[in-house]
Design a protein around this motif. Structure first.
Motif, PDB file in Angstrom:
ATOM      1  N   ALA A 100     -16.887 -95.185 -87.246  1.00  0.00           N
ATOM      2  CA  ALA A 100     -17.095 -96.537 -87.759  1.00  0.00           C
ATOM      3  C   ALA A 100     -15.947 -97.438 -87.319  1.00  0.00           C
ATOM      4  O   ALA A 100     -16.152 -98.607 -86.979  1.00  0.00           O
ATOM      5  CB  ALA A 100     -17.192 -96.518 -89.282  1.00  0.00           C
ATOM      6  N   GLU A 101     -14.738 -96.875 -87.306  1.00  0.00           N
ATOM      7  CA  GLU A 101     -13.587 -97.651 -86.848  1.00  0.00           C
ATOM      8  C   GLU A 101     -13.709 -97.958 -85.356  1.00  0.00           C
ATOM      9  O   GLU A 101     -13.264 -99.016 -84.906  1.00  0.00           O
ATOM     10  CB  GLU A 101     -12.288 -96.898 -87.133  1.00  0.00           C
ATOM     11  CG  GLU A 101     -11.883 -96.924 -88.587  1.00  0.00           C
ATOM     12  CD  GLU A 101     -11.482 -98.326 -89.043  1.00  0.00           C
ATOM     13  OE1 GLU A 101     -12.337 -98.996 -89.651  1.00  0.00           O
ATOM     14  OE2 GLU A 101     -10.348 -98.739 -88.791  1.00  0.00           O
ATOM     15  N   VAL A 102     -14.305 -97.026 -84.611  1.00  0.00           N
ATOM     16  CA  VAL A 102     -14.540 -97.266 -83.185  1.00  0.00           C
ATOM     17  C   VAL A 102     -15.494 -98.442 -83.012  1.00  0.00           C
ATOM     18  O   VAL A 102     -15.248 -99.368 -82.229  1.00  0.00           O
ATOM     19  CB  VAL A 102     -15.118 -96.003 -82.504  1.00  0.00           C
ATOM     20  CG1 VAL A 102     -15.533 -96.312 -81.079  1.00  0.00           C
ATOM     21  CG2 VAL A 102     -14.115 -94.867 -82.545  1.00  0.00           C
ATOM     22  N   VAL A 103     -16.602 -98.414 -83.789  1.00  0.00           N
ATOM     23  CA  VAL A 103     -17.588 -99.483 -83.715  1.00  0.00           C
ATOM     24  C   VAL A 103     -16.939-100.816 -84.075  1.00  0.00           C
ATOM     25  O   VAL A 103     -17.068-101.812 -83.366  1.00  0.00           O
ATOM     26  CB  VAL A 103     -18.772 -99.187 -84.668  1.00  0.00           C
ATOM     27  CG1 VAL A 103     -19.690-100.389 -84.769  1.00  0.00           C
ATOM     28  CG2 VAL A 103     -19.539 -97.971 -84.195  1.00  0.00           C
ATOM     29  N   ARG A 104     -16.199-100.794 -85.185  1.00  0.00           N
ATOM     30  CA  ARG A 104     -15.554-102.028 -85.649  1.00  0.00           C
ATOM     31  C   ARG A 104     -14.605-102.575 -84.576  1.00  0.00           C
ATOM     32  O   ARG A 104     -14.666-103.749 -84.210  1.00  0.00           O
ATOM     33  CB  ARG A 104     -14.774-101.754 -86.931  1.00  0.00           C
ATOM     34  CG  ARG A 104     -14.262-102.999 -87.607  1.00  0.00           C
ATOM     35  CD  ARG A 104     -13.308-102.619 -88.730  1.00  0.00           C
ATOM     36  NE  ARG A 104     -12.159-101.880 -88.227  1.00  0.00           N
ATOM     37  CZ  ARG A 104     -11.086-102.446 -87.679  1.00  0.00           C
ATOM     38  NH1 ARG A 104     -11.025-103.762 -87.573  1.00  0.00           N
ATOM     39  NH2 ARG A 104     -10.082-101.722 -87.235  1.00  0.00           N
ATOM     40  N   GLY A 105     -13.766-101.662 -84.057  1.00  0.00           N
ATOM     41  CA  GLY A 105     -12.785-102.086 -83.061  1.00  0.00           C
ATOM     42  C   GLY A 105     -13.446-102.653 -81.822  1.00  0.00           C
ATOM     43  O   GLY A 105     -13.038-103.694 -81.313  1.00  0.00           O
ATOM     44  N   ALA A 106     -14.492-101.962 -81.335  1.00  0.00           N
ATOM     45  CA  ALA A 106     -15.147-102.395 -80.099  1.00  0.00           C
ATOM     46  C   ALA A 106     -15.804-103.756 -80.285  1.00  0.00           C
ATOM     47  O   ALA A 106     -15.733-104.614 -79.399  1.00  0.00           O
ATOM     48  CB  ALA A 106     -16.175-101.360 -79.663  1.00  0.00           C
ATOM     49  N   ILE A 107     -16.442-103.945 -81.441  1.00  0.00           N
ATOM     50  CA  ILE A 107     -17.128-105.223 -81.657  1.00  0.00           C
ATOM     51  C   ILE A 107     -16.124-106.338 -81.898  1.00  0.00           C
ATOM     52  O   ILE A 107     -16.272-107.444 -81.375  1.00  0.00           O
ATOM     53  CB  ILE A 107     -18.126-105.089 -82.828  1.00  0.00           C
ATOM     54  CG1 ILE A 107     -19.287-104.211 -82.379  1.00  0.00           C
ATOM     55  CG2 ILE A 107     -18.626-106.456 -83.268  1.00  0.00           C
ATOM     56  CD1 ILE A 107     -20.332-103.982 -83.408  1.00  0.00           C
TER      57      ILE A 107
END
Lengths: 232, 218
Positions: A100-107
């Motif tokens: 989820a942190e990956v998704v958040r960071g990428a977006i």
């Protein structure tokens, strides 16, 4: 080595269970990652705060504690999960919190102009995410997602501790019946290594497949091929 | 009543003892990982025939296999060849070696991040290799590595729960032992989870701050 050959069917069963747990855990992980990651970016506190708490709790505690909690403590609340369900749930939620942190960071790291252009074109927030922002973020997400998936695969070995008969569990069983510790453990180490190597290959294939300038890459490759032909 | 407060209070001191063991494992394990990882990274970079390839393969292999299985190998296989320690030592060595493979990658990117001119300057001054590494390259490379070291420290703190499977009596094993002897799992497991969170959450906040301060400055 004969113990490995004699018990090959058991190891094979274990391998299949490991793959099953990895695939189910991975699917759950992706769902959790996008749900929690997007909620974390929401404008509404009602979505943002629970997502934040979920992510911090699942990243802040040990996967094993979470798995044991679902397996041993939840029955006291009257919810008895199948070991496999508890295992997949714990894996999916735990790795999902990381992803989820990956998704958040990428977006969050998308160029602001993209969002502004969408607003200028009159796209509503849902369409904006679905058509522009998420597709653009996928190439940035893939490498860290690959790491999360390899982690997930390796962590599936923990499900043996809540009695799911995966590769590690089978190995322990064969070890205690035959006593041929070395051969068995070397075998499953190599099997795990092969699986994580396959996952790495899959990730790099996906990275190439989803690269933003894929067309440019294919053109380049065609050119290179032509050059090679010319050189020969 | 599902949650028994008196029971929770009564087991808290024992759990704290488990937490202390977990902290010890983490600190010693990180120390081992930091040193071994540096050795691995330098050995790979030096490109010594055979040795560097072996080290590279070992790093990749350790990263590609589960910590739990590695722990089993150290606990069940090594004693058959006459190498045996107590469970705690085995646990620290296993987790230290496991993380050293990750640390080696971090050091490697740190070493790669040192500008080429630094190497060239060292050569121009005809510094011997040991001093080039010790006085020029590593001090610059390690600066960027400090925050990552913190991240791995926190990760190891949580991962050390896996060692309960090879009878290391840390926080997780303590909670499990209380659960199985009293047939009450909610309190010990929930408290164990909260203790993990109570340490790792502030720690990760601290590391985030460090990360900003130690950001590379060239």
């Amino acid at each position: 080595m004969d113990a490995v050959i004699q018990y090959a069917p058991l190891l094979w069963q274990g391998l299949l269970t490991t793959i099953l747990v990895t695939v189910m855990g991975g699917a759950l992980c992706l769902v959790v990652a996008f749900t929690a990651g997007l909620a974390r970016l929401s404008r509404h506190r009602i979505l943002r705060w629970p997502a934040g708490i979920f992510i911090e709790v699942f990243r802040g505690t040990s996967l094993l504690v979470q798995m044991f909690w679902l397996f041993f403590a939840l029955p006291f609340f009257g919810i008895q999960l199948h070991p496999l369900t508890a295992a997949v749930l714990a894996l999916g939620l735990n790795e999902g919190a990381y992803a989820a942190e990956v998704v958040r960071g990428a977006i969050a790291s998308r160029a602001k102009g993209q969002t502004e252009a969408c607003i200028a074109l009159g796209m509503d927030p849902a369409l904006r995410l679905r058509r522009i922002i998420i597709p653009q973020s996928i190439p940035a997400m893939l490498p860290p997602f690959g790491n999360v998936m390899v982690d997930l695969l390796k962590n599936t070995s923990l499900v043996s501790l809540v009695t799911v008969a995966d590769l590690t569990f089978s190995a322990q069983m064969i070890r205690s019946t035959t006593g041929q510790t070395t051969a068995i453990f070397i075998t499953i180490l190599v099997m795990y290594f092969a699986l994580s190597y396959l996952l790495t290959l899959l990730t790099s294939w996906l990275e190439r497949r989803f690269a933003l300038d894929r067309k440019a890459l294919t053109l380049q490759r065609k050119e290179n091929a032509l050059m090679k032909v010319g050189a020969a | 009543m599902i949650w028994d407060n008196n029971f929770a209070v009564s087991i808290f001191p024992i759990l704290l003892q488990g937490l202390w063991v977990t902290v010890q494992i983490t600190l010693l394990g990180t120390l081992l990982a930091a040193v071994l990882g540096l050795v691995f990274a330098v050995l790979r970079r030096l490109a010594i025939p055979v040795l560097s390839q072996v080290v590279s393969f070992l790093v990749v292999f350790v990263r590609g296999t589960p910590l739990l299985v590695q722990a089993y190998v150290a606990f069940f296989v090594l004693p058959a060849y006459g190498v045996s320690f107590n469970a705690l030592t085995t646990g620290i060595v296993v987790i230290g070696v496991n993380y050293s493979a990750y640390m080696a990658e971090v050091y490697r990117s740190g070493i790669q991040g040192v500008p080429k001119g630094q190497w060239e300057a060292a050569t121009a001054l005809s510094l011997p290799g040991v001093r080039t590494w010790g006085r020029i390259i590593l001090p610059q490379a390690i600066r960027t590595v400090v925050p990552m070291l913190g991240n791995y420290l926190i990760q190891m703190f949580k991962d050390s729960a896996v060692l309960s499977a090879i009878t290391v009596v840390e926080l997780m094993a303590t909670a499990q032992a209380i659960g199985s002897s009293s047939f009450r799992y909610i309190e010990p497991l929930t408290l164990a989870a909260l203790l993990f969170l109570a340490v790792s959450y502030p720690a990760s906040r601290l590391v985030n701050r460090l990360e900003r301060r130690y950001a590379p400055q060239h």
